[in-house]
Design an enzyme around this catalytic site. Structure first.
Site, mmCIF file in Angstrom:
data_model
loop_
_atom_site.group_PDB
_atom_site.id
_atom_site.type_symbol
_atom_site.label_atom_id
_atom_site.label_comp_id
_atom_site.label_asym_id
_atom_site.label_seq_id
_atom_site.Cartn_x
_atom_site.Cartn_y
_atom_site.Cartn_z
ATOM 1 N N HIS A 281 104.663 42.923 78.813
ATOM 2 C CA HIS A 281 103.952 41.979 79.694
ATOM 3 C C HIS A 281 105.063 41.116 80.313
ATOM 4 O O HIS A 281 105.273 39.969 79.922
ATOM 5 C CB HIS A 281 102.985 41.153 78.858
ATOM 6 C CG HIS A 281 101.964 40.381 79.644
ATOM 7 N ND1 HIS A 281 102.024 40.236 81.017
ATOM 8 C CD2 HIS A 281 100.855 39.701 79.247
ATOM 9 C CE1 HIS A 281 100.994 39.504 81.418
ATOM 10 N NE2 HIS A 281 100.269 39.180 80.361
ATOM 11 N N ARG B 172 94.245 34.399 82.582
ATOM 12 C CA ARG B 172 95.482 33.774 83.042
ATOM 13 C C ARG B 172 96.286 34.637 84.009
ATOM 14 O O ARG B 172 96.708 34.170 85.071
ATOM 15 C CB ARG B 172 96.390 33.412 81.862
ATOM 16 C CG ARG B 172 96.055 32.099 81.214
ATOM 17 C CD ARG B 172 96.294 32.187 79.739
ATOM 18 N NE ARG B 172 95.334 33.093 79.164
ATOM 19 C CZ ARG B 172 94.091 32.729 78.799
ATOM 20 N NH1 ARG B 172 93.736 31.489 78.908
ATOM 21 N NH2 ARG B 172 93.233 33.611 78.318
ATOM 22 N N THR B 173 96.524 35.877 83.642
ATOM 23 C CA THR B 173 97.424 36.694 84.467
ATOM 24 C C THR B 173 96.823 36.898 85.859
ATOM 25 O O THR B 173 97.486 36.671 86.876
ATOM 26 C CB THR B 173 97.693 38.044 83.773
ATOM 27 O OG1 THR B 173 98.087 37.790 82.428
ATOM 28 C CG2 THR B 173 98.791 38.808 84.491
ATOM 29 N N ARG C 81 97.106 45.777 85.753
ATOM 30 C CA ARG C 81 96.889 45.747 84.294
ATOM 31 C C ARG C 81 96.071 46.988 83.953
ATOM 32 O O ARG C 81 94.974 47.182 84.489
ATOM 33 C CB ARG C 81 96.161 44.485 83.837
ATOM 34 C CG ARG C 81 95.817 44.557 82.343
ATOM 35 C CD ARG C 81 95.312 43.264 81.769
ATOM 36 N NE ARG C 81 96.370 42.287 81.633
ATOM 37 C CZ ARG C 81 96.223 41.121 80.990
ATOM 38 N NH1 ARG C 81 95.073 40.815 80.428
ATOM 39 N NH2 ARG C 81 97.228 40.274 80.903
ATOM 40 N N LYS D 208 83.421 56.497 89.352
ATOM 41 C CA LYS D 208 83.022 57.844 89.806
ATOM 42 C C LYS D 208 84.075 58.875 89.439
ATOM 43 O O LYS D 208 83.967 60.032 89.824
ATOM 44 C CB LYS D 208 82.842 57.844 91.332
ATOM 45 C CG LYS D 208 81.795 56.887 91.852
ATOM 46 C CD LYS D 208 81.803 56.935 93.394
ATOM 47 C CE LYS D 208 81.243 55.662 93.982
ATOM 48 N NZ LYS D 208 81.656 55.498 95.394
HETATM 49 N N1 CP Z 1 98.404 35.645 78.516
HETATM 50 C C1 CP Z 1 97.559 36.528 79.082
HETATM 51 O O1 CP Z 1 97.955 37.657 79.419
HETATM 52 O O2 CP Z 1 96.282 36.096 79.248
HETATM 53 P P1 CP Z 1 95.133 36.918 79.986
HETATM 54 O O3 CP Z 1 94.852 38.146 79.139
HETATM 55 O O4 CP Z 1 93.978 35.981 80.072
HETATM 56 O O5 CP Z 1 95.669 37.340 81.328
#
Ligand code: CP
Length: 312
Positions: free
Chosen positions: A140, A59-60, A109, A88
């Site tokens: 998040h 999603r993100t 991320r 590496k």
């Molecule tokens: N909600 C969420 O962060 O989903 P993903 O880990 O799929 O990005």
């Protein structure tokens, strides 16, 4: 925007650093974009967004990509370390320096605490904003923005709400950010329900003491469901458990069974950051209160609003 004056460019690494005005501005922009998407089709034409994902995401990463494409921009990036020079031994700081030269904004991320702040410090030198796409088990922030956007859409307010949070409250960065977000909008009552090994971290509870949130520990879902306006369920994150045996022991304890829905209010909204595993059975999808897929779709509009504000 971030209240951290160390950085001159606007970055997003935690809801806790955002002002209520900035958050409300994003929600208003997201609502306007959702109603009139074609008006924004060229808003970021000629701009490039880097998606730098050290950890798995559907999603993100893809909703940021969709958001950038819908704004007329382009994306580049990676979805794991595989195939990059991180394999590496290239450092986070050197990777960010490269991406700051290749693009106009970076979504990151990364598993390590503080990684986003470090990336922001480096990208700041190049005037490139960094947005956290979920960092360790800390925060998040854009997930919280889309969560409260969804809550506001259904309840037309962000205060005076009874919110149940269920599942993995210890390792969920989504929960931390959601609580900080709700804490900025007046009095909300939070009923928290989790296995004792997955309770909210003491540090988070301490940080939330300065907010108006009223926190109540719940013992089971049946006890609280009739009073809830929002039920926010989270996955037990197997990958963050120190002990796999413990994961197997507790995974079914906090499942939202269909029979529990008999007591739910009509205007309850059931939310989940997704992915789900066992905690929301597919049978729940047919209840009108199930809003988790709409919530995920709202991620596109919310992230369009964020990118449109940060990229110049
Ligand atoms: N909600 C969420 O962060 O989903 P993903 O880990 O799929 O990005």
């Amino acid at each position: 925007m971030n209240e951290d004056t160390e950085h001159q460019t606007s970055h997003i690494f935690g809801i806790r650093y955002m002002t209520e005005n900035f958050i409300q501005g994003i929600l208003d922009d997201a609502s306007e974009i959702k109603q009139n998407p074609s008006k924004y089709a060229e808003a970021l034409k000629g701009k490039i967004l880097s998606l730098a994902f050290w950890e798995a995401s559907t999603r993100t990463r893809l909703s940021f990509e969709s958001a950038m494409l819908r704004l007329g921009g382009k994306t580049l990036g990676f979805s794991s370390q595989a195939g990059t020079s991180i394999e590496k031994g290239e450092s986070l700081s050197d990777t960010i320096t490269m991406l700051a030269g290749y693009s106009d904004c970076i979504v990151l991320r990364h598993p390590l605490r503080g990684s986003c702040k470090l990336a922001a410090k480096i990208a700041d030198k190049y005037g490139v904003p960094v947005i956290s796409g979920g960092s360790g088990s800390q925060e998040h922030p854009t997930q919280a923005l889309l969560d409260i956007f969804t809550i506001q859409e259904y309840h037309h307010r962000l205060s005076g709400l009874n919110v149940g949070i269920v599942g993995d409250l210890r390792y969920s960065r989504t929960i931390s950010s959601l609580l900080f977000a709700l804490g900025k909008f007046g009095r909300n009552t939070i009923y928290y329900l989790s296995h004792p090994s997955l309770h909210l971290q003491d540090e988070l509870v301490y940080d939330l003491e300065s907010t108006d949130l009223e926190m109540h520990k719940a013992t089971n879902l049946a006890e609280i469901i009739s009073s809830l306006d929002v039920l926010y369920v989270t996955r037990l994150q197997k990958e963050r458990f120190p002990d796999p045996m413990l994961y197997n022991k507790v995974k079914e304890s906090y499942q939202l069974r269909p029979d529990l829905m008999k007591a739910a209010k009509e205007d309850l909204i059931i939310m989940h950051p997704l992915p789900r595993v066992d905690e929301i059975p597919y049978a729940i999808d047919r209840f009108p209160q199930a809003k988790y897929f709409e919530q995920a779709k709202n991620g596109v509009y919310t992230r369009m609003a964020v990118l449109n504000r940060l990229i110049h």
